[in-house]
Design an enzyme around this catalytic site. Structure first.
Site, PDB file in Angstrom:
ATOM      1  N   GLU A 104      16.447 -17.185 -20.495  1.00  0.00           N
ATOM      2  CA  GLU A 104      17.225 -18.310 -21.039  1.00  0.00           C
ATOM      3  C   GLU A 104      18.213 -18.844 -19.998  1.00  0.00           C
ATOM      4  O   GLU A 104      18.415 -20.058 -19.888  1.00  0.00           O
ATOM      5  CB  GLU A 104      17.939 -17.868 -22.323  1.00  0.00           C
ATOM      6  CG  GLU A 104      16.931 -17.635 -23.455  1.00  0.00           C
ATOM      7  CD  GLU A 104      17.556 -17.056 -24.710  1.00  0.00           C
ATOM      8  OE1 GLU A 104      18.146 -15.958 -24.617  1.00  0.00           O
ATOM      9  OE2 GLU A 104      17.473 -17.697 -25.763  1.00  0.00           O
ATOM     10  N   GLU A 124      12.598 -10.850 -27.510  1.00  0.00           N
ATOM     11  CA  GLU A 124      13.618 -10.566 -28.535  1.00  0.00           C
ATOM     12  C   GLU A 124      13.050 -10.111 -29.863  1.00  0.00           C
ATOM     13  O   GLU A 124      13.651  -9.293 -30.554  1.00  0.00           O
ATOM     14  CB  GLU A 124      14.496 -11.810 -28.766  1.00  0.00           C
ATOM     15  CG  GLU A 124      15.530 -12.066 -27.687  1.00  0.00           C
ATOM     16  CD  GLU A 124      15.020 -12.935 -26.548  1.00  0.00           C
ATOM     17  OE1 GLU A 124      13.776 -13.042 -26.378  1.00  0.00           O
ATOM     18  OE2 GLU A 124      15.844 -13.509 -25.828  1.00  0.00           O
TER      19      GLU A 124
HETATM   20  N1  3HC Z   1      20.639  -4.196 -22.242  1.00  0.00           N
HETATM   21  C1  3HC Z   1      21.209  -3.001 -21.986  1.00  0.00           C
HETATM   22  N2  3HC Z   1      20.571  -1.998 -21.364  1.00  0.00           N
HETATM   23  C2  3HC Z   1      19.311  -2.214 -20.975  1.00  0.00           C
HETATM   24  C3  3HC Z   1      18.651  -3.438 -21.201  1.00  0.00           C
HETATM   25  C4  3HC Z   1      19.373  -4.470 -21.860  1.00  0.00           C
HETATM   26  N3  3HC Z   1      18.827  -5.663 -22.085  1.00  0.00           N
HETATM   27  N4  3HC Z   1      17.401  -3.356 -20.696  1.00  0.00           N
HETATM   28  C5  3HC Z   1      17.281  -2.117 -20.184  1.00  0.00           C
HETATM   29  N5  3HC Z   1      18.427  -1.429 -20.349  1.00  0.00           N
HETATM   30  C6  3HC Z   1      18.727  -0.068 -19.880  1.00  0.00           C
HETATM   31  C7  3HC Z   1      17.823   0.959 -20.537  1.00  0.00           C
HETATM   32  O1  3HC Z   1      18.348   1.385 -21.767  1.00  0.00           O
HETATM   33  C8  3HC Z   1      17.815   2.064 -19.498  1.00  0.00           C
HETATM   34  O2  3HC Z   1      19.021   2.785 -19.643  1.00  0.00           O
HETATM   35  P1  3HC Z   1      19.072   4.357 -19.354  1.00  0.00           P
HETATM   36  O3  3HC Z   1      18.675   4.508 -17.925  1.00  0.00           O
HETATM   37  O4  3HC Z   1      20.466   4.721 -19.661  1.00  0.00           O
HETATM   38  O5  3HC Z   1      18.074   4.968 -20.295  1.00  0.00           O
HETATM   39  C9  3HC Z   1      17.889   1.300 -18.177  1.00  0.00           C
HETATM   40  O6  3HC Z   1      18.396   0.000 -18.505  1.00  0.00           O
HETATM   41  C10 3HC Z   1      16.550   1.124 -17.489  1.00  0.00           C
HETATM   42  O7  3HC Z   1      15.624   0.606 -18.436  1.00  0.00           O
HETATM   43  P2  3HC Z   1      14.135   1.177 -18.550  1.00  0.00           P
HETATM   44  O8  3HC Z   1      14.154   2.665 -18.525  1.00  0.00           O
HETATM   45  O9  3HC Z   1      13.519   0.499 -19.714  1.00  0.00           O
HETATM   46  O10 3HC Z   1      13.525   0.661 -17.182  1.00  0.00           O
HETATM   47  P3  3HC Z   1      12.078   0.074 -16.880  1.00  0.00           P
HETATM   48  O11 3HC Z   1      12.058  -0.245 -15.440  1.00  0.00           O
HETATM   49  O12 3HC Z   1      11.032   0.951 -17.455  1.00  0.00           O
HETATM   50  O13 3HC Z   1      11.981  -1.305 -17.697  1.00  0.00           O
HETATM   51  C11 3HC Z   1      12.739  -3.442 -18.480  1.00  0.00           C
HETATM   52  C12 3HC Z   1      12.833  -2.360 -17.382  1.00  0.00           C
HETATM   53  C13 3HC Z   1      11.329  -4.046 -18.489  1.00  0.00           C
HETATM   54  C14 3HC Z   1      13.760  -4.484 -18.166  1.00  0.00           C
HETATM   55  C15 3HC Z   1      12.999  -2.792 -19.862  1.00  0.00           C
HETATM   56  O14 3HC Z   1      14.213  -2.057 -19.786  1.00  0.00           O
HETATM   57  C16 3HC Z   1      13.156  -3.765 -20.988  1.00  0.00           C
HETATM   58  O15 3HC Z   1      12.170  -4.202 -21.535  1.00  0.00           O
HETATM   59  N6  3HC Z   1      14.408  -4.081 -21.364  1.00  0.00           N
HETATM   60  C17 3HC Z   1      14.690  -4.924 -22.497  1.00  0.00           C
HETATM   61  C18 3HC Z   1      14.430  -6.369 -22.189  1.00  0.00           C
HETATM   62  C19 3HC Z   1      14.807  -7.202 -23.384  1.00  0.00           C
HETATM   63  O16 3HC Z   1      14.413  -6.926 -24.500  1.00  0.00           O
HETATM   64  N7  3HC Z   1      15.556  -8.260 -23.135  1.00  0.00           N
HETATM   65  C20 3HC Z   1      16.018  -9.106 -24.200  1.00  0.00           C
HETATM   66  C21 3HC Z   1      17.336  -8.647 -24.679  1.00  0.00           C
HETATM   67  S1  3HC Z   1      17.881  -9.474 -26.131  1.00  0.00           S
HETATM   68  C22 3HC Z   1      18.457 -10.945 -25.570  1.00  0.00           C
HETATM   69  O17 3HC Z   1      18.380 -11.238 -24.418  1.00  0.00           O
HETATM   70  C23 3HC Z   1      19.092 -11.819 -26.601  1.00  0.00           C
HETATM   71  C24 3HC Z   1      19.308 -13.226 -26.129  1.00  0.00           C
HETATM   72  O18 3HC Z   1      18.230 -14.022 -26.515  1.00  0.00           O
HETATM   73  C25 3HC Z   1      20.575 -13.789 -26.669  1.00  0.00           C
END
Ligand code: 3HC
Length: 698
Positions: A104, A124
């Site tokens: 976004e 999301e």
């Molecule tokens: N917020 C906070 N922490 C996050 C995060 C996020 N969006 N994404 C990842 N983390 C944290 C994980 O909890 C993890 O923490 P830890 O080491 O303490 O366990 C660390 O970052 C590393 O994450 P992964 O172990 O998942 O690392 P990978 O390399 O396997 O994957 C990733 C990376 C593909 C970015 C995966 O973490 C992921 O899919 N994250 C979520 C992405 C997501 O859903 N984004 C949308 C968020 S909602 C949003 O944006 C709302 C908006 O529209 C207003």
């Protein structure tokens, strides 16, 4: 200037570099840093702004840890609007993953360049919400409605080449994000490129949103976020202005943010990351794991061998005869060719796995070089003990000796070897190369680095790996046995298997317990019942034998075409078998039970209470270290609906005191089955939740 976003000037270009490891989540410091950076660039008279992420990625999304807490300024949608409205040319250079709020932000910059390895997406809905910073309004203006609906309702990640085709990014270039980004901004400035705010683009052409809504709702099997997102995209087409569309998006976003489904899905997100991290293993290195031996080439052994090969581990597969090894090889080949068909594996990789990485063996000494052996032979204590005695003689010192038993006492198995510290349980779920769950079962004397090796194998196989203690059924099958028993009691008392299955699929389970029994094979439950009866049932336990009669007649479920359901040849969906109700009615008459009606709500309440109560015992006894371990086991091995977070998260959201009252009430009819778990009573007395225990363990 915030440390989470570093500011640098390169000639006319202001560079904003996010520095919020590990994934540059858009927490409040990052948002403030971006806002301050844009303002400073404008004040200093820069001509353009480049935004990129340091470390492994561009912004991977909003900071999920902030959800449910009081929001802090600037909000992400406002920040996006401010970035887009800047009079300067604002450009994103994307590497890693631009997800959710990350994409976004990128869509509110005027141009986007990405490295070929980058991925973008709006995931999301998997967190129970929808894109809340303009994603549902800007993406359809860029890609058209159809592609935007696909991306937003599926939450799938899109690779750079596809994102380029869809117009989400403007250019793909190999290199370092800062350098690639600077070169692109310079090129845009040189060519006199104009600012290009997406919000000023025309509203996209609509589709039949009601039809899409219904279709997505159905596909969600009870999950509401994807269908709600359809309505937000609809606003991009139909609202009278971009701002009105944004207001609609916010309204729907806040609705979902307040939902239990959001809470359940976010619990699942963090729990699946915490599950493989055991506080007791901090600093413990796993043993070296270069090769794996598998004993037994039946469905389970071949599945485990397939999973190991797919994880890049060479396998020595031991069977009793040449013919059996060939049959095992054929099973493995068949499993892998499925991956080739789905495009997950190339033909060359297939050839390497089956031709080079797989070795067939018929003698134990051929396992002398492997680092770990996983035994997947017939589920019988004496057979397993013989296997382990031979492994003890054949395997090199330090090799991990693992049993894939699903309920046997691994302590007893370990004691036949001279090295019980090297023995562990690895409980795979069938088909082992498909199912995501792995229970690492830890007997009393297992060394910590052997446990760490089990977890690291799970990680290499990309499984959700849960540590379990030794008991009958470990975490998953022990809890399953209790809630299945609860379902059997409800049948004796008046419910039908079909009503129970429907009530539970309506609750969100992938399948009801009786359809699952048909799939797994009714002979499995039959064998367990026979074993328990042979061991001696407690005289207070209710028993039923109607299901035995089905098995005695040779009806084992799907594999024989008949069980609780009747299956047409080749079909996996059955229709109720009329003979079953007759058997049940005969049993009720024999036990002098007058059947009563059950509502679907009561069925779900009892079934879930039985599950939660047993799960609380499993946690209280230390078989599961934390409630989240139970939640992940049920989610990944037993079809529990993810949007409810897991049984113990569900219990927290329902309220533990009410569940305890129900259990104590039902105990008045059946005090043996409904014995409240001491941990449940303790939590209620202390006014605490299961999630409090997760936090204590973190
Ligand atoms: N917020 C906070 N922490 C996050 C995060 C996020 N969006 N994404 C990842 N983390 C944290 C994980 O909890 C993890 O923490 P830890 O080491 O303490 O366990 C660390 O970052 C590393 O994450 P992964 O172990 O998942 O690392 P990978 O390399 O396997 O994957 C990733 C990376 C593909 C970015 C995966 O973490 C992921 O899919 N994250 C979520 C992405 C997501 O859903 N984004 C949308 C968020 S909602 C949003 O944006 C709302 C908006 O529209 C207003």
């Amino acid at each position: 200037m915030s440390e989470a976003v570093e500011y640098e000037r390169v000639g006319d270009i202001a560079v904003l570099a996010a520095n919020n490891p590990p994934v540059n989540a858009l927490g409040v410091d990052v948002r403030r840093g971006l806002l301050a950076g844009i303002e400073r660039a404008e004040e200093e008279g820069a001509k353009a702004v480049l935004i990129y992420g340091q470390g492994r990625t561009y912004f991977a999304g909003a900071d999920i840890r902030e959800f449910g807490k009081p929001p802090q300024d600037p909000w992400l949608p406002e920040l996006c609007a401010r970035i887009e409205a800047s009079p300067l040319l604002v450009v994103s250079a994307i590497h890693g993953t631009a997800l959710g709020g990350g994409l976004e932000v990128a869509l509110s910059t005027h141009y986007r360049i990405a490295l070929p390895s980058a991925q973008v997406g709006l995931p999301e809905v998997h967190l129970g919400i929808l894109p809340g910073a303009g994603g549902t309004q800007r993406l359809p203006r860029v890609t058209g409605v159809e592609a935007a609906l696909d991306l937003i309702t599926s939450g799938r990640h899109v690779r750079a080449d596809e994102a380029l085709k869809l117009g989400i990014i403007d250019k793909v270039e190999e290199g370092d994000p800062r350098e690639v980004g600077l070169a692109y901004v310079a090129e845009l400035l040189d060519s006199g490129a104009a600012r290009r705010p997406v919000s000023e683009m025309a509203a996209p052409a609509p589709v039949d949103f009601d039809a899409v809504y219904e279709q997505v709702l159905k596909k969600g099997r009870g999950q509401i976020s994807p269908a709600t997102a359809v309505r937000a995209v609809q606003a991009a087409c139909e609202a009278e202005s971009f701002d009105a569309g944004m207001r609609r998006e916010r309204e729907l976003f806040m609705e979902l943010m307040a939902s239990d489904q959001r809470e359940g899905l976010i619990h699942a997100f963090f729990a699946e990351r915490a599950v493989g991290k055991l506080p007791e293993l901090k600093g413990v290195e796993p043993r070296v794991l270069h090769t794996v031996g598998v004993i037994g080439g039946g469905t389970m052994g071949a599945g485990i061998a397939t999973a190991a090969l797919l994880a890049g581990l060479p396998v020595v597969l031991l069977e009793m005869s040449q013919e059996a090894t060939q049959a095992a090889k054929a099973r493995i080949g068949n499993n892998l060719s499925g991956a080739v068909k789905r495009g997950k594996l190339t033909q060359a990789q297939y050839d390497e796995m089956v031709g080079t990485a797989l070795t067939l063996a018929t003698e134990y000494y051929e396992l002398s070089g492997v680092d770990m052996v996983i035994e997947a032979v017939y589920e019988d204590m004496e057979v397993k003990k013989k296997v382990f005695a031979q492994l003890d003689a054949a395997c090199k010192p330090g090799a991990v000796l693992a049993s894939n038993t699903s309920y046997l006492d691994i302590n007893e198995i370990a004691l036949v070897t001279s090295r019980p510290a090297d023995v562990i349980g690895l409980h795979f779920f069938s088909p082992a190369h498909v199912m995501r769950l792995l229970e690492v079962v830890v007997p009393d004397s297992t060394a910590a680095d052997v446990v760490a090796t089990g977890l690291s194998l799970g990680k290499r196989m990309r499984k959700v790996t849960v540590r379990a203690g030794v008991c009958d059924g470990f975490i998953g099958n022990r809890i399953l046995s209790t809630y299945r028993t609860c379902a059997d009691h409800m049948i004796l008392d008046g419910a039908s298997p079909y009503q129970i299955d429907t009530a539970l699929t309506d609750f969100g389970f992938a399948m009801g317990p009786f359809a699952v029994a048909d799939l797994a094979g009714l002979d499995i439950g039959w064998a367990v019942r026979k074993r328990r009866r042979a061991e001696g049932l407690d005289p207070r336990a209710r028993d039923a034998s109607y299901a035995d009669k089905l098995c005695e007649q040779g009806h084992y479920g799907q594999k024989t075409g008949k069980g609780y359901y009747i299956y047409e040849a080749g079909s996996r969906v059955g229709v109720p078998n009329p003979e079953v109700m007759a058997l049940i009615e005969a049993e009720r008459a024999e036990q002098e039970i007058t059947p009563r009606d059950f509502t679907d709500a009561e069925i779900v309440r009892r079934y879930m209470a039985a599950m939660v109560n047993e799960a609380a015992k499993v946690v209280g006894e230390g078989v599961a270290r934390r409630p989240l371990d139970v939640d992940m086991t049920l989610l990944y091995g037993y079809g529990f609906p993810r949007y409810r977070g897991g049984p113990l998260k569900w219990a927290d959201m329902q309220g533990l005191p009410g569940l305890l009252v129900d259990i104590e009430t039902w105990a008045e009819e059946d005090a043996y089955f409904w014995q409240p778990a001491p941990l449940l009573k303790q939590l209620v007395a202390e006014g605490r939740t299961f999630d409090d225990l997760n936090k204590d363990a973190a």
